[in-house]
Motif scaffolding. Sequence first.
Motif, PDB file in Angstrom:
ATOM      1  N   VAL A  24     -24.226  34.709  11.932  1.00  0.00           N
ATOM      2  CA  VAL A  24     -25.076  35.897  11.905  1.00  0.00           C
ATOM      3  C   VAL A  24     -24.358  36.880  10.993  1.00  0.00           C
ATOM      4  O   VAL A  24     -23.258  37.334  11.306  1.00  0.00           O
ATOM      5  CB  VAL A  24     -25.298  36.483  13.315  1.00  0.00           C
ATOM      6  CG1 VAL A  24     -26.161  37.734  13.229  1.00  0.00           C
ATOM      7  CG2 VAL A  24     -25.930  35.445  14.234  1.00  0.00           C
ATOM      8  N   ASN A  26     -24.431  40.387   9.155  1.00  0.00           N
ATOM      9  CA  ASN A  26     -25.045  41.725   9.206  1.00  0.00           C
ATOM     10  C   ASN A  26     -26.386  41.685   9.940  1.00  0.00           C
ATOM     11  O   ASN A  26     -27.373  42.284   9.517  1.00  0.00           O
ATOM     12  CB  ASN A  26     -25.199  42.305   7.805  1.00  0.00           C
ATOM     13  CG  ASN A  26     -23.865  42.623   7.167  1.00  0.00           C
ATOM     14  OD1 ASN A  26     -22.845  42.714   7.838  1.00  0.00           O
ATOM     15  ND2 ASN A  26     -23.865  42.793   5.868  1.00  0.00           N
ATOM     16  N   GLY A  27     -26.430  40.936  11.046  1.00  0.00           N
ATOM     17  CA  GLY A  27     -27.616  40.868  11.895  1.00  0.00           C
ATOM     18  C   GLY A  27     -28.617  39.791  11.528  1.00  0.00           C
ATOM     19  O   GLY A  27     -29.558  39.550  12.267  1.00  0.00           O
ATOM     20  N   GLU A  28     -28.420  39.106  10.402  1.00  0.00           N
ATOM     21  CA  GLU A  28     -29.364  38.063   9.960  1.00  0.00           C
ATOM     22  C   GLU A  28     -28.793  36.680  10.271  1.00  0.00           C
ATOM     23  O   GLU A  28     -27.710  36.327   9.802  1.00  0.00           O
ATOM     24  CB  GLU A  28     -29.630  38.197   8.464  1.00  0.00           C
ATOM     25  CG  GLU A  28     -30.683  37.245   7.958  1.00  0.00           C
ATOM     26  CD  GLU A  28     -31.007  37.449   6.486  1.00  0.00           C
ATOM     27  OE1 GLU A  28     -31.818  36.667   5.977  1.00  0.00           O
ATOM     28  OE2 GLU A  28     -30.460  38.374   5.851  1.00  0.00           O
ATOM     29  N   PRO A  29     -29.528  35.852  11.052  1.00  0.00           N
ATOM     30  CA  PRO A  29     -29.005  34.535  11.427  1.00  0.00           C
ATOM     31  C   PRO A  29     -29.195  33.479  10.327  1.00  0.00           C
ATOM     32  O   PRO A  29     -30.215  33.462   9.642  1.00  0.00           O
ATOM     33  CB  PRO A  29     -29.825  34.170  12.664  1.00  0.00           C
ATOM     34  CG  PRO A  29     -31.109  34.916  12.497  1.00  0.00           C
ATOM     35  CD  PRO A  29     -30.776  36.165  11.729  1.00  0.00           C
ATOM     36  N   PHE A  30     -28.195  32.611  10.203  1.00  0.00           N
ATOM     37  CA  PHE A  30     -28.240  31.474   9.290  1.00  0.00           C
ATOM     38  C   PHE A  30     -27.772  30.260  10.088  1.00  0.00           C
ATOM     39  O   PHE A  30     -26.595  30.163  10.440  1.00  0.00           O
ATOM     40  CB  PHE A  30     -27.340  31.699   8.072  1.00  0.00           C
ATOM     41  CG  PHE A  30     -27.782  32.851   7.216  1.00  0.00           C
ATOM     42  CD1 PHE A  30     -28.695  32.655   6.190  1.00  0.00           C
ATOM     43  CD2 PHE A  30     -27.301  34.130   7.458  1.00  0.00           C
ATOM     44  CE1 PHE A  30     -29.114  33.725   5.403  1.00  0.00           C
ATOM     45  CE2 PHE A  30     -27.709  35.200   6.682  1.00  0.00           C
ATOM     46  CZ  PHE A  30     -28.622  34.999   5.651  1.00  0.00           C
ATOM     47  N   SER A  48     -29.686  34.912   0.539  1.00  0.00           N
ATOM     48  CA  SER A  48     -28.730  35.939   0.948  1.00  0.00           C
ATOM     49  C   SER A  48     -27.720  36.123  -0.167  1.00  0.00           C
ATOM     50  O   SER A  48     -27.207  35.143  -0.725  1.00  0.00           O
ATOM     51  CB  SER A  48     -28.003  35.531   2.229  1.00  0.00           C
ATOM     52  OG  SER A  48     -26.972  36.449   2.512  1.00  0.00           O
TER      53      SER A  48
END
Length: 111
Positions: A24, A26-30, A48
């Motif tokens: 995750v 900066n708050g974005e899941p990968f 990203s």
Amino acid sequence: MRINLSPQRRDDTLEVIKDGDMLVINGEPFDFSKMGEGDTLPGSAIRSAWFVGDIDKVGGELVLTLLLPNPWNYSQEQAFPAPLENIPDGPVVFPGPLPVTEDVSIKEAAQ
């Protein structure tokens, strides 16, 4: 997981949390859990700016490179970062900047 770091002078903040084969950023899941042994995910497939190049699964672990933003008071460890290996689940710890002293911060503010 092995995270190589590509340092760049910038004022962004990078916060990464590892959970197995998921990051995750900066708050974005990968989620990379579907990658099998020997798989390569081209960097162009990831939307990203934090990822640099391809992501590989080698020896059962993910190998990837993240951009490391370096503040104005970056340290040698940030400028020439060692790869992060055997990263436990939770917040990823990156090399830190040099401490800010009052004299330095006053000079920086005057510029």
